[in-house]
Design a protein around this motif. Structure first.
Motif, mmCIF file in Angstrom:
data_model
loop_
_atom_site.group_PDB
_atom_site.id
_atom_site.type_symbol
_atom_site.label_atom_id
_atom_site.label_comp_id
_atom_site.label_asym_id
_atom_site.label_seq_id
_atom_site.Cartn_x
_atom_site.Cartn_y
_atom_site.Cartn_z
ATOM 1 N N PRO A 34 -2.691 -11.285 4.258
ATOM 2 C CA PRO A 34 -3.061 -10.057 3.537
ATOM 3 C C PRO A 34 -4.554 -9.766 3.515
ATOM 4 C CG PRO A 34 -1.468 -11.342 2.280
ATOM 5 C CD PRO A 34 -1.897 -12.193 3.426
ATOM 6 N N ASP B 225 -8.354 -8.112 8.249
ATOM 7 C CA ASP B 225 -8.774 -6.720 8.416
ATOM 8 C C ASP B 225 -7.556 -5.804 8.478
ATOM 9 O OD1 ASP B 225 -10.152 -4.414 8.935
ATOM 10 O OD2 ASP B 225 -10.393 -4.815 11.082
ATOM 11 N N SER B 226 -7.530 -4.806 7.605
ATOM 12 C CA SER B 226 -6.368 -3.917 7.524
ATOM 13 C C SER B 226 -6.656 -2.526 8.085
ATOM 14 C CB SER B 226 -5.908 -3.791 6.063
ATOM 15 O OG SER B 226 -6.952 -3.285 5.259
ATOM 16 N N ARG C 253 0.841 -1.205 0.000
ATOM 17 C CA ARG C 253 0.000 0.000 0.000
ATOM 18 C C ARG C 253 0.874 1.252 0.000
ATOM 19 N NH1 ARG C 253 -1.991 -3.625 3.603
ATOM 20 N NH2 ARG C 253 -4.151 -4.342 3.361
ATOM 21 N N THR D 202 3.497 -2.228 3.996
ATOM 22 C CA THR D 202 3.613 -0.779 4.160
ATOM 23 C C THR D 202 5.003 -0.430 4.688
ATOM 24 O OG1 THR D 202 2.829 -0.760 6.459
ATOM 25 C CG2 THR D 202 1.158 -0.593 4.724
ATOM 26 N N PRO E 282 -1.102 -1.674 10.794
ATOM 27 C CA PRO E 282 -0.879 -3.079 10.462
ATOM 28 C C PRO E 282 -0.163 -3.857 11.559
ATOM 29 C CG PRO E 282 0.607 -1.669 9.213
ATOM 30 C CD PRO E 282 -0.384 -0.767 9.878
ATOM 31 N N ARG F 275 3.937 -5.827 6.550
ATOM 32 C CA ARG F 275 2.619 -6.097 5.997
ATOM 33 C C ARG F 275 2.272 -5.167 4.827
ATOM 34 N NH1 ARG F 275 -2.851 -5.922 7.811
ATOM 35 N NH2 ARG F 275 -3.772 -7.860 7.092
#
Length: 324
Positions: free
Chosen positions: A281, A284-285, A22, A235, A289, A233
């Motif tokens: 992945p 819930d994001s 992201r 980022t 993270p 994760r």
């Protein structure tokens, strides 16, 4: 810092719609090494593959730009078709990669000389004989003994360290402006690892290449990197010059990575592993993270994505606790 050679802006990669990375942002500068560190599965390698436009369905770039300075202006790699002539002209000539496992990256049915020569003929227009002569010079440059004989060897006839040197020779053959090294020393013993790192450093100094070094070994980072990017994760959670990040880590995840290492001064203490596991992945994001593994988590961490906090002119971290 030198002029930027490659700029990654807002890069997000998805697998069948599930985001894997992201809003990744970073810059590579000529003659400098940027290291990306993090646990397995944090998005390091797929970011590198995206930079060479090597992602294949169901993986895809969802958004973002990958701007490569080709010497005649910037080219957005993300807009090119992976198999297009324009992308093939860039790949190997302007941007190249040392892959993680040379035994699977090298073709077992061609000699290493032919595999090195292929790029030289494609990008530099060398004849077959001239390309093989250059292949011998490259094998000598990366420290392979008796290169005149080894150029005719197949990958299975070489040790792991020698195959890794062949991969480096292939990557630097056309003197690319950007070199990506994806954990190039992971499978090597300590002595060969040190030789490979010395070789990469010498080649960068002589060629002025901008290097992206992907690893999970913080000892390697301390030795080779100018700047460090910590990913978790998908980022970026912290970035800083190497001395500043290793000497004063501020994000709880970076602190956890360093605390899990044995002390370098020889003292003995129990290792402190990071509790828990990386969430998949598709979990819930929402929020931070790292919230489920962080000992400094607050209520807001589960609800709101953390801000990027500037800790100095060159040091940033993404954490709610640092903003309070």
């Amino acid at each position: 810092m030198s002029a930027p050679v490659l700029r990654v802006q807002g890069l997000s990669i998805a697998l069948r719609g599930t985001p894997l990375t992201r809003d990744i942002d970073f810059t590579l500068a000529a003659g400098c090494t940027t290291a990306i560190v993090g646990e397995s599965g944090c998005g390091k390698s797929i970011t590198a593959l995206a930079m060479l436009n090597l992602l294949r369905p169901p993986l895809a770039i969802r958004s973002g730009r990958i701007l490569l300075d080709t010497g005649g202006g910037e080219q957005d790699i993300a807009t090119l078709a992976p198999a297009s002539s324009a992308m093939r002209d860039l790949r190997g000539r302007q941007i190249a990669m040392i892959f993680q496992d040379p035994m699977t990256a090298l073709d077992p049915v061609y000699t290493v000389g032919n595999q090195i020569a292929e790029g030289l003929r494609r990008h530099l227009g060398l004849s077959r004989q001239a390309a093989m002569t250059r292949a011998v010079e490259l094998l000598r440059q990366v420290g392979i003994a008796a290169p005149e004989k080894r150029v005719h060897d197949y990958p299975f006839q070489m040790s792991g360290g020698m195959r890794q040197r062949v991969m480096i020779a292939m990557a630097i053959a056309c003197q690319p402006r950007v070199l990506i090294a994806d954990e190039p020393t992971t499978a090597l013993d300590v002595t060969v690892q040190a030789q490979i790192l010395d070789l990469l450093r010498e080649l960068q100094e002589s060629l002025g290449t901008a290097t992206l070094f992907i690893t999970h070994d913080l000892g390697v980072v301390a030795e080779i990197a100018d700047e460090v990017i910590v990913m978790y994760r998908g980022t970026i959670v912290e970035r800083a010059p190497v001395a500043e990040l290793l000497g004063d880590p501020r994000h709880p995840y970076t602190q956890g990575l360093l605390a899990s290492l044995p002390p370098m001064d020889g003292t003995r203490r129990p290792l402190r592993p990071i509790p828990g596991q990386v969430r998949p992945p598709d979990a819930d994001s929402q929020g931070c993270p790292f919230v489920d593994r962080c000992d400094r988590a607050m209520a807001i961490c589960s609800e709101v994505a953390p801000p990027v906090v500037a800790l100095s002119a060159t040091h940033t971290a993404t954490c709610h606790a640092l903003g309070h």
